[in-house]
Design an enzyme around this catalytic site. Structure first.
Site, PDB file in Angstrom:
ATOM      1  NE  ARG A 121      37.514  42.416  42.039  1.00  0.00           N
ATOM      2  CZ  ARG A 121      38.795  42.716  41.970  1.00  0.00           C
ATOM      3  NH1 ARG A 121      39.730  43.044  42.774  1.00  0.00           N
ATOM      4  NH2 ARG A 121      39.413  42.266  40.817  1.00  0.00           N
ATOM      5  CG  HIS A 156      39.720  47.420  42.563  1.00  0.00           C
ATOM      6  ND1 HIS A 156      39.471  47.247  43.978  1.00  0.00           N
ATOM      7  CD2 HIS A 156      40.074  48.702  42.470  1.00  0.00           C
ATOM      8  CE1 HIS A 156      39.851  48.402  44.559  1.00  0.00           C
ATOM      9  NE2 HIS A 156      40.028  48.982  43.769  1.00  0.00           N
ATOM     10  CE1 TYR A 177      42.555  40.831  39.193  1.00  0.00           C
ATOM     11  CE2 TYR A 177      43.295  42.558  37.780  1.00  0.00           C
ATOM     12  CZ  TYR A 177      42.326  42.027  38.698  1.00  0.00           C
ATOM     13  OH  TYR A 177      41.403  42.778  38.965  1.00  0.00           O
TER      14      TYR A 177
END
Lengths: 399, 326
Positions: free
Chosen positions: A294, A298, A307
């Protein structure tokens, strides 16, 4: 008293065992082999694992080879446009698919028209391939509908499901129905049906997903589980979901399984085509783990810089599925500069059209609140709809 | 009139058989419903008669049962799911409330989800934890579901067929303490509509209402009250969602007093809902506040205490006295 250490822990860095009583999170386990047909440089170099899938590429003519590229480029451009629309306040949310185009376009084209697709909520390319107007996804994420389309009118592409993993059971029940109807194992690949269900690495931890695989194996359903392992369930790395390669889990359920390079559109196509053929032929359910990434967030509400490492992103950006496939088409002399430019233009036109139509979207009738809550007449809903109409009419009279 | 005498378990069995006969898209799914015939034997003989493709023993996972029934509905099937016991329904809560209940609306009319979820529920059977609960309020709170509960073999026979024929999801709460008493079943009479409340016993002084096993407790209370010169009207709710307020309001207009009885805890319960609505719609008819007689707001206790926990005729009559004394 020593200061507590609140330094964030990053993926791939050694953890201090004295602080992490639950055990360290290892790096993504990667000892399982992925089927790969196109090398990262775009060369046709099938690895040994790919051998049994190569005959399925015979179905792919030159037009379809180019279509793969066109679809990947168009969906990436549309995806970016929808992201911009969200940033400009036109959408409540967008769910980017950037980076996962090869996994989706390859598998989406492998399904036959009679098959049924159960997406999660990021499979925009698959929907487009099945005939979905991307504006219908935008309508949902703009807050105009919780559904947006009629599955039977868009190639049996079912509605998005936002609760993680719930759709895997729906696909499995549907596939049970295919079998009960005698529509699998008919000996006719043109008529036999299968179900194809998409989910992500996070969903593999959900009970429903595991129950779906148990049911599928138990009833030998004609279906394929297509796991897009994009490495991140929002902020949680796949290593927190599983310490074993996810493809290996399938064997425990008794499912045929294949791991594929999800950034290789030809491999994604061939593996899915074979798995669906097996399912349609009555050979039971299959499981595919497509390794992809990805690239984006998200959703538009997410901030992946909190993160994940820039190095990791750079690693995957260098393995971009579209660039890789463009090199492949160039090396096979299947497309020239003019053609690539024409695809870019088509993508821009489609994005512009999507924007124009998004801005032209109207409001939604309040009837949507009440209509279709039940299929049959329901006194409470009927009375509340009437009450609201009278209440709103009351304001009109006061003016 | 063709009538027979059956237990509720037999009536349900025969109603399910009729539905399986009438429509080959009807399927039964659940744990141990095949060879065993269900832990309460409600599906006894059906797998042998209709085959394992129509009466399916499933893997042991409630979410899987409901989730796959949803997929089957998308394929045109009408599944009847058996949840083995009330307290085992919660693993299916997400598929029932987030999926099944909302899918008709999410599809904006392009799909229907005619699924029946059978839930043996309630106490009085001396069973272990998780086997005596009354979870209906959780589902009554969820738009998109219909809830019913029969109290007699005759209603069980007809209501299960009506629930299966409904194009909406129906949760069918079976009072398991009433599975074995026998009652007359009219095999020919046209059934009353599914979502209707029934006057089980006429009366004039106060109205008592309940559903499932509570109806027999209310009838018992009415017998006792009659010996004391008090005439109770007993209503069998039958439909928990939607609630059929017509007969309730008509009865309250007549008696001026209403007692709602249920095995479930009283807080945020069906009884609360009925009390609030009757207060709104029949305020001037009421001679006393609507009273609730419920299980306590505690977990269902170990079986040796269930007779203390569950409302019995005395607790109902105590409430009747308070309403009459008001």
């Amino acid at each position: 008293m020593p200061e507590p250490d609140f330094a964030p822990q990053r993926l791939g860095r050694a953890h201090d065992d004295t602080k992490d009583r639950m055990g360290t999170v290892p790096e993504t386990p990667d000892d399982a082999v992925s089927v790969q047909i196109i090398s990262p440089e775009g060369r046709y170099e099938p690895n040994a694992a790919a051998e049994e899938f190569l005959p399925y590429l015979e179905r792919v003519d030159e037009d379809l080879l180019r279509r793969f590229y066109r679809d990947m480029v168009v969906i990436r451009r549309a995806d970016a446009e929808a992201g911009h629309l969200q940033r400009q306040g036109q959408l409540a949310l967008w769910v980017p698919s950037h980076g996962q185009e090869a996994a989706q376009v390859g598998s989406g084209h492998a399904a036959r028209p009679q098959d049924s697709i159960f997406p999660a909520y990021r499979e925009h390319a698959v929907g487009m391939i099945r005939g979905l107007d991307l504006l219908d996804i935008i309508r949902m994420l703009r807050g105009l509908t919780h559904g947006g389309w009629v599955p039977e009118e868009v190639g049996n592409f079912h509605l998005y499901t936002l609760v993680i993993g719930s759709q895997t059971l729906h696909a499995t029940g549907y596939a049970m129905g295919i079998a009960l109807d005698g529509k699998s194992g008919t000996g006719s690949p043109e008529e036999a049906e299968a179900a194809l269900v998409y989910f992500g690495d996070g969903a593999t931890s959900q009970g429903d997903t595991n129950e779906a695989m148990i049911w599928a194996a138990s009833y030998q359903t004609p279906q394929v589980f297509f796991l897009q392992n994009n490495h991140w369930a929002i902020s949680v790395p796949v290593s927190r979901q599983s310490r074993t390669p996810l493809v290996d889990r399938a064997a425990g359920f008794g499912l045929r399984s294949t791991r594929v390079d999800g950034n290789d559109v030809l491999a994604s196509y061939a593996v899915t085509a074979k798995q669906l053929d097996d399912a349609r032929a009555g050979r039971g359910p299959g499981f595919i783990e497509a390794i992809t990434y990805r690239i984006g967030a998200h959703t538009t509400s997410d901030d992946p810089t909190r993160y994940r490492e820039a190095e990791e992103l750079a690693y995957w950006e260098a393995r971009d599925p579209i660039l890789r496939y463009r090199h492949h088409l160039e090396q096979r002399d299947l497309a020239d500069g003019d053609w690539f430019r024409s695809v870019d233009q088509e993508a821009m036109d489609l994005a512009a059209d999507l924007r124009r139509r998004t801005l032209a979207l109207g409001t939604v009738d309040v009837g949507l609140i009440f209509d279709n809550v039940y299929a049959e007449d329901h006194p409470v809903v009927r009375e509340q709809k009437q009450w609201l109409a009278a209440y709103e009419a009351g304001f009109g009279e006061a003016r | 009139m063709t009538a027979t005498t059956w237990t509720m378990a037999k009536a349900l069995n025969q109603g399910l058989a009729k539905a399986l006969e009438d429509d080959d898209r009807v399927l039964l799914m659940g744990e141990d419903i095949g060879a065993l015939g269900g832990v309460f034997r409600v599906t006894e003989g059906l797998a042998a008669r209709f085959g394992e493709n129509r009466v399916m023993d499933t893997p042991l996972a409630e979410s899987g049962i409901v989730g796959t029934a949803i997929g089957l509905a998308m394929r045109g099937y009408r599944s009847v799911c058996e949840i083995q016991f009330d307290g085992f329904i919660y693993p299916a809560f997400d598929q029932i409330t987030s999926q099944l209940a909302k899918l008709t609306a999410r599809h904006e009319g392009s799909a229907r989800f005619p699924i029946v979820i059978r839930v043996p529920y309630g106490g009085h059977i001396g069973a272990v934890e998780h086997h005596q609960e009354s979870p209906e309020a959780y589902f009554a709170h969820t738009p998109g579901l219909r809830l019913v509960s029969p109290s007699t073999p005759n209603d069980a026979y007809w209501m299960i067929q009506q629930a299966i024929a409904s194009d909406d999801p129906v949760m069918f709460f079976e009072p398991k303490s009433r599975y074995w008493p026998k009652g007359q079943v009219d095999l020919e009479a046209p059934a009353t509509p599914l979502h209707t409340t029934r006057v089980a016993r006429g009366g004039t002084d106060a109205t008592v209402i309940g559903h499932g096993a509570m109806v027999s407790v209310l009838l018992q209370a009415a017998e006792v009250a009659a010996t004391e010169g008090t005439s109770l009207e007993v209503l069998d709710l039958r439909s928990l969602s939607p609630i059929d307020y017509g007969p309730i309001l008509r009865s309250v207009e007549k008696t001026g007093r209403l007692i709602v009885a249920q095995e479930a805890p009283g807080f945020a319960s069906l009884g609360s809902e009925i009390a609030a609505t009757v207060a709104e719609r029949a305020f001037y008819a009421l001679q006393a506040p609507v009273l609730r007689v419920s299980g306590f707001d505690t977990p269902f206790p170990p079986a040796k205490l269930e007779s203390v926990y569950l409302p019995d005729a005395d607790r109902v009559l105590d409430a009747v006295d308070r309403a009459l004394d008001y």
